[in-house]
Write a protein that holds these residues in place. Sequence first.
Motif, mmCIF file in Angstrom:
data_model
loop_
_atom_site.group_PDB
_atom_site.id
_atom_site.type_symbol
_atom_site.label_atom_id
_atom_site.label_comp_id
_atom_site.label_asym_id
_atom_site.label_seq_id
_atom_site.Cartn_x
_atom_site.Cartn_y
_atom_site.Cartn_z
ATOM 1 N N VAL A 154 -0.483 -0.795 -4.644
ATOM 2 C CA VAL A 154 -1.643 0.075 -4.522
ATOM 3 C C VAL A 154 -1.144 1.490 -4.279
ATOM 4 O O VAL A 154 -0.393 1.753 -3.334
ATOM 5 N N GLU A 155 -1.560 2.411 -5.164
ATOM 6 C CA GLU A 155 -1.128 3.805 -5.071
ATOM 7 C C GLU A 155 -2.252 4.671 -5.607
ATOM 8 O O GLU A 155 -2.932 4.291 -6.558
ATOM 9 N N ARG A 156 -2.457 5.822 -5.003
ATOM 10 C CA ARG A 156 -3.545 6.670 -5.476
ATOM 11 C C ARG A 156 -3.131 7.617 -6.589
ATOM 12 O O ARG A 156 -3.961 8.167 -7.280
ATOM 13 N N HIS A 202 8.557 6.066 -13.936
ATOM 14 C CA HIS A 202 9.707 5.223 -13.602
ATOM 15 C C HIS A 202 9.324 4.104 -12.642
ATOM 16 O O HIS A 202 10.009 3.844 -11.669
ATOM 17 N N LYS A 203 8.212 3.474 -12.901
ATOM 18 C CA LYS A 203 7.775 2.357 -12.067
ATOM 19 C C LYS A 203 8.715 1.184 -12.291
ATOM 20 O O LYS A 203 9.106 0.893 -13.410
ATOM 21 N N PHE A 204 9.042 0.476 -11.231
ATOM 22 C CA PHE A 204 10.003 -0.605 -11.349
ATOM 23 C C PHE A 204 9.524 -1.717 -12.273
ATOM 24 O O PHE A 204 10.310 -2.348 -12.960
ATOM 25 N N GLU A 205 8.211 -1.955 -12.321
ATOM 26 C CA GLU A 205 7.717 -3.071 -13.124
ATOM 27 C C GLU A 205 7.836 -2.802 -14.622
ATOM 28 O O GLU A 205 7.678 -3.706 -15.432
ATOM 29 N N ASN A 206 8.133 -1.574 -15.004
ATOM 30 C CA ASN A 206 8.332 -1.256 -16.418
ATOM 31 C C ASN A 206 9.769 -1.504 -16.872
ATOM 32 O O ASN A 206 10.043 -1.444 -18.062
ATOM 33 N N ARG A 207 10.667 -1.766 -15.943
ATOM 34 C CA ARG A 207 12.055 -2.047 -16.319
ATOM 35 C C ARG A 207 12.121 -3.369 -17.070
ATOM 36 O O ARG A 207 11.380 -4.313 -16.764
ATOM 37 N N GLN A 208 12.991 -3.438 -18.008
ATOM 38 C CA GLN A 208 13.104 -4.611 -18.873
ATOM 39 C C GLN A 208 13.302 -5.902 -18.088
ATOM 40 O O GLN A 208 12.705 -6.924 -18.389
ATOM 41 N N ASP A 209 14.135 -5.869 -17.043
ATOM 42 C CA ASP A 209 14.446 -7.092 -16.304
ATOM 43 C C ASP A 209 13.313 -7.541 -15.387
ATOM 44 O O ASP A 209 13.374 -8.618 -14.822
ATOM 45 N N LYS A 210 12.259 -6.756 -15.220
ATOM 46 C CA LYS A 210 11.152 -7.113 -14.328
ATOM 47 C C LYS A 210 9.882 -7.479 -15.087
ATOM 48 O O LYS A 210 8.874 -7.805 -14.483
ATOM 49 N N ARG A 211 9.908 -7.446 -16.394
ATOM 50 C CA ARG A 211 8.678 -7.667 -17.156
ATOM 51 C C ARG A 211 8.147 -9.085 -17.069
ATOM 52 O O ARG A 211 6.998 -9.336 -17.364
ATOM 53 N N PHE A 224 0.850 -1.188 0.000
ATOM 54 C CA PHE A 224 0.000 0.000 0.000
ATOM 55 C C PHE A 224 0.886 1.238 0.000
ATOM 56 O O PHE A 224 1.910 1.282 0.680
ATOM 57 N N GLY A 225 0.469 2.265 -0.741
ATOM 58 C CA GLY A 225 1.282 3.465 -0.839
ATOM 59 C C GLY A 225 2.615 3.143 -1.491
ATOM 60 O O GLY A 225 3.673 3.549 -1.039
ATOM 61 N N SER A 226 2.547 2.387 -2.576
ATOM 62 C CA SER A 226 3.741 1.783 -3.161
ATOM 63 C C SER A 226 4.669 2.746 -3.872
ATOM 64 O O SER A 226 5.836 2.432 -4.061
ATOM 65 N N GLY A 227 4.175 3.906 -4.274
ATOM 66 C CA GLY A 227 5.046 4.827 -5.001
ATOM 67 C C GLY A 227 5.622 4.145 -6.222
ATOM 68 O O GLY A 227 4.906 3.623 -7.061
ATOM 69 N N LYS A 228 6.932 4.112 -6.312
ATOM 70 C CA LYS A 228 7.595 3.484 -7.457
ATOM 71 C C LYS A 228 7.735 1.974 -7.295
ATOM 72 O O LYS A 228 8.242 1.299 -8.177
ATOM 73 N N GLY A 229 7.321 1.427 -6.164
ATOM 74 C CA GLY A 229 7.349 -0.018 -5.974
ATOM 75 C C GLY A 229 8.672 -0.557 -5.470
ATOM 76 O O GLY A 229 9.031 -1.694 -5.752
ATOM 77 N N GLY A 230 9.376 0.225 -4.693
ATOM 78 C CA GLY A 230 10.693 -0.172 -4.200
ATOM 79 C C GLY A 230 10.682 -1.400 -3.309
ATOM 80 O O GLY A 230 11.562 -2.257 -3.414
ATOM 81 N N LEU A 231 9.688 -1.511 -2.441
ATOM 82 C CA LEU A 231 9.631 -2.672 -1.556
ATOM 83 C C LEU A 231 9.352 -3.948 -2.354
ATOM 84 O O LEU A 231 10.005 -4.968 -2.161
ATOM 85 N N LEU A 286 -2.537 -1.157 -8.947
ATOM 86 C CA LEU A 286 -3.889 -0.620 -8.830
ATOM 87 C C LEU A 286 -3.802 0.846 -8.447
ATOM 88 O O LEU A 286 -3.126 1.208 -7.483
ATOM 89 N N ARG A 287 -4.487 1.681 -9.203
ATOM 90 C CA ARG A 287 -4.532 3.101 -8.881
ATOM 91 C C ARG A 287 -5.871 3.372 -8.213
ATOM 92 O O ARG A 287 -6.924 3.412 -8.848
ATOM 93 N N LEU A 288 -5.809 3.520 -6.878
ATOM 94 C CA LEU A 288 -7.027 3.798 -6.133
ATOM 95 C C LEU A 288 -6.675 4.408 -4.783
ATOM 96 O O LEU A 288 -5.548 4.318 -4.312
ATOM 97 N N ASP A 289 -7.647 5.020 -4.193
ATOM 98 C CA ASP A 289 -7.484 5.630 -2.875
ATOM 99 C C ASP A 289 -8.109 4.688 -1.858
ATOM 100 O O ASP A 289 -9.308 4.422 -1.898
ATOM 101 N N ILE A 290 -7.302 4.163 -0.935
ATOM 102 C CA ILE A 290 -7.823 3.171 0.009
ATOM 103 C C ILE A 290 -8.779 3.777 1.026
ATOM 104 O O ILE A 290 -9.455 3.058 1.740
ATOM 105 N N SER A 291 -8.877 5.095 1.073
ATOM 106 C CA SER A 291 -9.813 5.721 2.016
ATOM 107 C C SER A 291 -11.253 5.642 1.523
ATOM 108 O O SER A 291 -12.175 5.911 2.277
ATOM 109 N N ASP A 292 -11.437 5.272 0.263
ATOM 110 C CA ASP A 292 -12.812 5.171 -0.292
ATOM 111 C C ASP A 292 -13.554 3.976 0.225
ATOM 112 O O ASP A 292 -13.186 2.929 0.378
#
Length: 126
Positions: free
Chosen positions: A97-99, A104-113, A74-81, A120-126
């Motif tokens: 999960v990020e709102r 520069h998301k990590f999952e777009n890097r060639q070695d992670k495809r 949750f609150g993943s930002g660029k997905g470092g964790l 998921l782009r959503l606000d968990i407060s909803d």
Amino acid sequence: KISEAWPRAVREVLGPDVSPENLLETSVVADGTDVSHAEKHEVQNQALAELVIKGGLVGSSPSRAASEAVVVEFGSGKGGLASAVLGLCPGVRCVLVEREPRRHKFENRQDKREEMVLRLRLDISD
């Protein structure tokens, strides 16, 4: 109150074999003034990923095989964790999960495809 709650929370979540004091030493960059913001996050994410693996939450036993595990950040930002966990335990499925959208998301890097990553782009407060 935090000084009383911290040891109890660490032992409850990570087990009696984990030292709350050692955990703090492991998680903190020794000289924070000479380390960039991104490097601090990288050190923290790596330490957390190692705890996930050592704690048996993913990939350390047949009952928690990497192919069956799902890491939700949750609150993943660029997905470092998630990137750090995948670096230690390839094959783990990750849900990020990020709102707000991130570049520069990590999952777009060639070695992670090849990894199974869902953002998921959503606000968990909803």
